[in-house]
Scaffold this motif. Structure first.
Motif, PDB file in Angstrom:
ATOM      1  N   ARG A  13       0.834  -1.221   0.000  1.00 47.48           N
ATOM      2  CA  ARG A  13       0.000   0.000   0.000  1.00 47.48           C
ATOM      3  C   ARG A  13       0.860   1.260   0.000  1.00 47.48           C
ATOM      4  N   GLU A  14       1.898   1.249   0.819  1.00 48.16           N
ATOM      5  CA  GLU A  14       2.786   2.417   0.906  1.00 48.16           C
ATOM      6  C   GLU A  14       3.542   2.621  -0.401  1.00 48.16           C
ATOM      7  N   ARG A  49       1.197   4.125  -2.856  1.00 47.25           N
ATOM      8  CA  ARG A  49       0.924   5.520  -2.491  1.00 47.25           C
ATOM      9  C   ARG A  49       2.047   6.438  -2.980  1.00 47.25           C
TER      10      ARG A  49
END
Length: 123
Positions: free
Chosen positions: A87-88, A91
Motif C-alpha cells: 500500500r505504501e 501511495r
C-alpha cells in the motif's frame, strides 16, 4: 397479415484506449534522472509502523504507466512483500511528479515502467 420486424442490436461504443508500450526507443525518465528518483523515494516513503514492529522488510516492485503528458497512473504491485508495504509503495508511486514521457518513432507514447521500492529495517 404478416409483419416483419428488423431489430438491430448494437454494442455501446467503448472509449478508445490508448496503446501502452512496454519497451520504447526512449524510456520514460523521472525528472532529474535515476539519482533524483532514488532521492524522491528516500524522502517520501513512510515505513508503516506496524510493519516495522512486525519486522517486515523487503522490496516491493511496482509497475505503472507514464502517460503521454508525463503523469503517472495505474500502479500495480508486481512483487508483493506485505499488504502494509504494498500500500505504501503504491501511495508513493501515485504521488510522483510528472516524468519525461517515453518516445517511439519521434512521438511521445504511453509506456509502462517498473521500480523497486525498498523497505529495510535499521538495527
Amino acid at each position: 397479415i404478416t409483419s416483419h420486424y428488423s431489430v438491430k442490436f448494437t454494442q455501446p461504443e467503448e472509449p478508445e484506449r490508448e496503446e501502452t508500450i512496454q519497451l520504447t526507443e526512449y524510456q520514460p525518465e523521472f525528472p532529474g534522472g535515476q539519482a533524483a528518483l532514488l532521492e524522491f523515494l528516500r524522502r517520501n516513503v513512510n515505513y508503516p509502523a506496524a510493519a516495522q514492529e512486525s519486522g517486515i522488510q523487503g522490496r516491493v516492485i511496482v509497475q505503472f504507466a507514464v502517460n503521454r503528458d508525463g503523469s503517472v497512473s495505474d500502479p500495480v504491485v508486481l512483487r508483493s512483500v506485505s499488504p502494509l508495504l504494498d500500500r505504501e509503495a503504491v501511495r508513493v508511486v501515485s504521488s510522483m511528479p510528472r516524468w519525461r514521457p517515453g518516445m517511439q518513432g519521434g512521438r511521445t507514447v504511453r509506456a509502462t515502467y517498473a521500480i523497486p521500492v525498498s523497505f529495510k529495517l535499521k538495527f
